[in-house]
Scaffold this motif. Structure first.
Motif, PDB file in Angstrom:
ATOM      1  N   ILE A   1       0.865  -1.179   0.000  1.00  0.00           N
ATOM      2  CA  ILE A   1       0.000   0.000   0.000  1.00  0.00           C
ATOM      3  C   ILE A   1       0.902   1.229   0.000  1.00  0.00           C
ATOM      4  CG2 ILE A   1      -1.731   1.331   1.259  1.00  0.00           C
ATOM      5  CD1 ILE A   1      -2.700  -1.258   2.509  1.00  0.00           C
ATOM      6  N   PRO A   2       0.847   2.058  -1.036  1.00  0.00           N
ATOM      7  CA  PRO A   2       1.681   3.265  -1.075  1.00  0.00           C
ATOM      8  C   PRO A   2       1.300   4.234   0.038  1.00  0.00           C
ATOM      9  CG  PRO A   2       0.767   2.752  -3.249  1.00  0.00           C
ATOM     10  CD  PRO A   2       0.036   1.906  -2.258  1.00  0.00           C
TER      11      PRO A   2
ATOM     12  N   GLU B   1       1.726  11.428   4.239  1.00  0.00           N
ATOM     13  CA  GLU B   1       2.698  10.520   4.858  1.00  0.00           C
ATOM     14  C   GLU B   1       4.050  10.632   4.185  1.00  0.00           C
ATOM     15  OE1 GLU B   1      -0.163   6.851   6.378  1.00  0.00           O
ATOM     16  OE2 GLU B   1       0.492   6.912   4.283  1.00  0.00           O
ATOM     17  N   HIS B   2       4.043  10.831   2.878  1.00  0.00           N
ATOM     18  CA  HIS B   2       5.286  10.996   2.127  1.00  0.00           C
ATOM     19  C   HIS B   2       6.037  12.230   2.613  1.00  0.00           C
ATOM     20  CE1 HIS B   2       7.354  11.728  -2.017  1.00  0.00           C
ATOM     21  NE2 HIS B   2       8.195  11.243  -1.124  1.00  0.00           N
TER      22      HIS B   2
ATOM     23  N   PHE C   1      13.857   5.559   0.288  1.00  0.00           N
ATOM     24  CA  PHE C   1      13.645   4.113   0.412  1.00  0.00           C
ATOM     25  C   PHE C   1      12.268   3.824   0.999  1.00  0.00           C
ATOM     26  CE2 PHE C   1      13.691   0.606   3.513  1.00  0.00           C
ATOM     27  CZ  PHE C   1      13.794  -0.463   2.638  1.00  0.00           C
ATOM     28  N   CYS C   2      11.916   4.514   2.081  1.00  0.00           N
ATOM     29  CA  CYS C   2      10.631   4.290   2.738  1.00  0.00           C
ATOM     30  C   CYS C   2       9.470   4.629   1.807  1.00  0.00           C
ATOM     31  CB  CYS C   2      10.547   5.112   4.021  1.00  0.00           C
ATOM     32  SG  CYS C   2      11.648   4.553   5.338  1.00  0.00           S
ATOM     33  N   PHE C   3       9.625   5.699   1.026  1.00  0.00           N
ATOM     34  CA  PHE C   3       8.573   6.064   0.083  1.00  0.00           C
ATOM     35  C   PHE C   3       8.397   4.983  -0.981  1.00  0.00           C
ATOM     36  CE2 PHE C   3       7.480   8.139  -4.021  1.00  0.00           C
ATOM     37  CZ  PHE C   3       6.153   8.398  -3.723  1.00  0.00           C
TER      38      PHE C   3
ATOM     39  N   CYS D   1       6.717  -0.289   7.314  1.00  0.00           N
ATOM     40  CA  CYS D   1       5.623   0.500   7.876  1.00  0.00           C
ATOM     41  C   CYS D   1       5.980   1.978   7.816  1.00  0.00           C
ATOM     42  CB  CYS D   1       5.347   0.082   9.324  1.00  0.00           C
ATOM     43  SG  CYS D   1       6.714   0.420  10.472  1.00  0.00           S
ATOM     44  N   HIS D   2       5.021   2.819   8.118  1.00  0.00           N
ATOM     45  CA  HIS D   2       5.273   4.249   8.278  1.00  0.00           C
ATOM     46  C   HIS D   2       5.645   4.484   9.736  1.00  0.00           C
ATOM     47  CE1 HIS D   2       4.543   8.601   8.446  1.00  0.00           C
ATOM     48  NE2 HIS D   2       4.715   8.581   7.126  1.00  0.00           N
ATOM     49  N   PRO D   3       6.542   5.427  10.022  1.00  0.00           N
ATOM     50  CA  PRO D   3       6.912   5.688  11.422  1.00  0.00           C
ATOM     51  C   PRO D   3       5.720   5.917  12.340  1.00  0.00           C
ATOM     52  CG  PRO D   3       8.385   6.873   9.951  1.00  0.00           C
ATOM     53  CD  PRO D   3       7.317   6.261   9.082  1.00  0.00           C
ATOM     54  N   ASP D   4       4.688   6.586  11.843  1.00  0.00           N
ATOM     55  CA  ASP D   4       3.537   6.879  12.693  1.00  0.00           C
ATOM     56  C   ASP D   4       2.747   5.633  13.081  1.00  0.00           C
ATOM     57  OD1 ASP D   4       4.149   9.553  12.752  1.00  0.00           O
ATOM     58  OD2 ASP D   4       2.793  10.094  11.111  1.00  0.00           O
TER      59      ASP D   4
END
Length: 223
Positions: free
Chosen positions: A19-20, A25-26, A40-42, A57-60
């Motif tokens: 899931i992008p 979030e980006h 990289f995370c994106f 995952c996203h940090p949040d």
């Protein structure tokens, strides 16, 4: 495409599920990470890789869990430590401002951060360490039952493959008297389960001194 992400996909194939991140979030990634780590995370988004052994995952997503674990620690905080991946059995991999890559074993009460323990600030090449969790062996990402047998393949067969945001957890949690056995394992929402475990565990900063050798440096946060 980010080179770190390309290398992982070349080795292990495209994520099973992905899931992008949203635009918001980006944008947040640039506040949490150096540019190459943010890229990289994106690219990887929220992804399930290696059949579910590890997912990004996203940090949040793990901010609340880190807040429970780190508390009011004098060095580590949910404001300076940012999760970017976690294993099927509750190892959170994070990036710490100034010191770079570290990890927390939720079920075992261990925070490991080589650079911090050695007092080495993250240099220009430290960004490459963000790939470390994705290259770990199957054994390193797995979890053993009380008989010393790995659980991941048996868990996937019995309970099904993990979806994005899920983990394998013991019910009751090990910290609450649970048993490390396939019969007590369930598929659970990772943030919620990790939060339950975090409130029942004590965590220590660990100095890994060699293969099979580690020393507890100090407790994490006033508990």
């Amino acid at each position: 495409m980010n080179k770190i992400y390309e290398d992982i996909v070349h080795k292990y194939g495209n994520p099973v599920l992905k899931i992008p991140f949203t635009d918001q979030e980006h944008l947040a990634l640039r506040r949490f990470f150096p540019n190459q780590v943010a890229d990289f995370c994106f690219n990887i988004g929220r992804s399930v890789l290696r059949d579910g052994l590890i997912q990004s995952c996203h940090p949040d997503d793990m901010r609340g869990v880190l807040a429970l674990i780190l508390g009011a620690d004098r060095d580590f905080s949910h404001d300076n430590c940012h999760a970017f991946a976690y294993s099927a059995f509750g190892v959170i991999f994070f990036w710490m401002e100034e010191y770079g890559y570290g990890n927390i074993s939720i079920y075992e009460g261990r925070l490991t951060h080589k650079n911090f323990v050695k007092g080495q600030h993250a240099g220009p090449m430290a960004v490459n360490a963000v790939s470390v969790p994705f290259w770990l062996s199957d054994q390193a990402l797995d979890f053993e039952d009380d008989a010393g047998k790995p659980l991941f393949k048996r868990a996937a067969k019995k309970l099904g493959s993990l979806e994005i945001g899920e983990c394998y957890g013991f019910v009751p949690a090990l910290a609450l008297g649970g048993i490390a056995d396939i019969a007590h394992l369930k598929r659970l929402k990772a943030p919620e389960h990790f939060a339950i475990v975090a409130q029942a565990m004590e965590y220590n900063l660990i100095d890994v001194q060699g293969y099979g050798q580690s020393v507890a440096v100090r407790p994490i946060g006033p508990r």
